[in-house]
Write a protein that holds these residues in place. Structure first.
Motif: not given
Length: 63
Positions: A18-25
């Motif tokens: 979830a943290a990686k997805e937030r950073e990617a977004a």
């Protein structure tokens, strides 16, 4: 008496995903361009290059 049994490894990995997805977004918002934007820029560059090539002078004394 006891709550739901939770696998801590799975919870940790889910939180990391979830943290990686937030950073990617955030990166997509800051740096990304849509396909339509890239295509529009490429067409604009082609028109600009065609205009410049059409205005190019032909020198008879090329070194």
């Amino acid at each position: 008496m006891a709550g739901e049994v939770v696998n801590l490894r799975q919870m940790r990995k889910a939180a990391e995903r979830a943290a990686k997805e937030r950073e990617a977004a955030a990166n997509r918002a800051a740096h990304g361009r849509s396909k339509a934007q890239r295509q529009r820029d490429a067409e604009s560059e082609q028109r600009r290059n065609a205009l410049l090539d059409g205005a190019r002078r032909e020198d008879s004394e090329a070194p």
